[in-house]
Design an enzyme around this catalytic site. Structure first.
Site, PDB file in Angstrom:
ATOM      1  N   HIS A 162       1.717   6.706   3.656  1.00 36.29           N
ATOM      2  CA  HIS A 162       1.730   5.935   2.409  1.00 36.29           C
ATOM      3  C   HIS A 162       0.634   6.429   1.461  1.00 36.29           C
ATOM      4  CE1 HIS A 162       3.356   2.353   4.942  1.00 36.29           C
ATOM      5  NE2 HIS A 162       4.339   2.755   4.156  1.00 36.29           N
ATOM      6  N   CYS A 167      -3.092  -2.613   5.940  1.00 40.61           N
ATOM      7  CA  CYS A 167      -1.722  -2.881   6.420  1.00 40.61           C
ATOM      8  C   CYS A 167      -1.586  -4.242   7.094  1.00 40.61           C
ATOM      9  CB  CYS A 167      -1.296  -1.850   7.471  1.00 40.61           C
ATOM     10  SG  CYS A 167      -1.406  -0.163   6.940  1.00 40.61           S
TER      11      CYS A 167
END
Ligand code: GLY
Length: 306
Positions: free
Chosen positions: A194, A295
């Site tokens: 990401h 996350c």
């Protein structure tokens, strides 16, 4: 269809016609202020079933849960956030990585359409949990769109959205359409999972970024895309560039960052941040399945009416 304000890589530094009111006014006053966190417990299925970029050492479940408990305790007890803890779901091995399934900004929550099909059902429990927080809940229900929260960097002034294996242009467009007060720019993610696998915010107008080539390329693009001059703090490790910044009453600037035992050289960089409450967090096990600090929580700023 309404055309969202969105910019891709500009050919010049003057990239945006659609600069918004908020972008002109400057940093959002609530940047870094949070009252709540949503987290989710780790299922045993994470060990064999979680998605991972590369094979390698197996996750030690007991150790992973111990580290996660410490992370949650830091949010709840050290920082005083109201923590909403969702139960693990064994059919969803990646469900601890709650950041990917929703974006919350101001009064609005956008439930995403995660890029990995195996993760799409993770959104259901999140949607249910957010109902009590009196947010306007929007859903990304276009089957051509994908977006993981890990690809979204909110600076308090604007959004940068990484175009990665998990997030596509249509996902970025829906985000821009949902959060119309902010400019949204896309950034190619040339390595890692990401955008936030190698960068994050470490303070108002301060981007922490790794020295790796994909990270430096992304930083350069973000600096070109923006009308604002962000400062950057460079660390040698990609995973260490993922930190959690908060600005909390009675605590001021707070940074949850990598543990020195895991990334000693990067940890030294954070020690240079004076006037910060620095909190090293161990994350050795979730890192094995590409899970970074951001996350594992969704941070929300809500002053609920009685
Ligand atoms: N294991 C985190 C992810 O791949 O989404």
């Amino acid at each position: 269809m309404h055309a969202p304000k969105i910019s891709a890589i500009p050919s010049t530094n003057k990239n945006r016609a659609g600069v918004t009111k908020l972008n002109m006014a400057g940093l959002s006053a609530s940047f870094g202020k949070f009252t709540h966190a949503v987290v989710r417990a780790i299922p045993a299925s994470l060990v064999q079933g979680a998605l991972r970029m590369s094979s390698g050492a197996e996750v030690d479940l007991t150790h992973a849960r111990r580290e996660h408990d410490q992370y949650v305790a830091t949010l709840r007890h050290t920082l005083g956030l109201q923590v909403i803890e969702l139960p693990a779901d064994e059919s969803l091995p990646d469900c601890v990585f709650v950041e990917d399934v929703v974006l919350v900004c101001g009064d609005t929550a956008l439930i995403t359409r995660p890029g990995a099909a195996s993760r799409r059902k993770e959104t259901e429990a999140m949607k249910e949990a957010l109902k009590d927080l009196e947010l306007n809940i929007e859903e990304m229900d276009d089957d051509s769109a994908t977006l993981d929260g890990g690809d979204v960097l909110f600076t308090g002034r604007e959004f940068f959205v990484g175009l990665s294996k998990r997030t596509n242009q249509r996902g970025a467009e829906i985000l821009a359409d949902t959060f119309k007060d902010y400019t949204v720019s896309t950034v190619p993610v040339l390595g890692g999972l990401h955008l936030k696998s190698f960068c994050s915010m470490a303070g108002p107008d301060l981007i922490v970024v790794s020295s790796s080539e994909p990270a430096q390329k992304a930083l350069k693009i973000m600096q070109q895309m923006s009308d604002h001059g962000y400062e950057s703090l460079t660390v040698p490790d990609d995973a260490a560039a993922n930190c959690i910044y908060m600005n909390l009453p009675d605590k001021g600037h707070v940074l949850l960052h990598c543990a020195p035992e895991e990334y000693p050289e990067s940890a030294k960089v954070f020690e240079q941040l004076k006037d910060y409450m620095l909190i090293p967090i161990s994350n050795s096990e979730k890192t094995k399945v590409d899970g970074a600090l951001t996350c594992c929580s969704v941070l929300i700023n809500r002053k609920l009416k009685n």
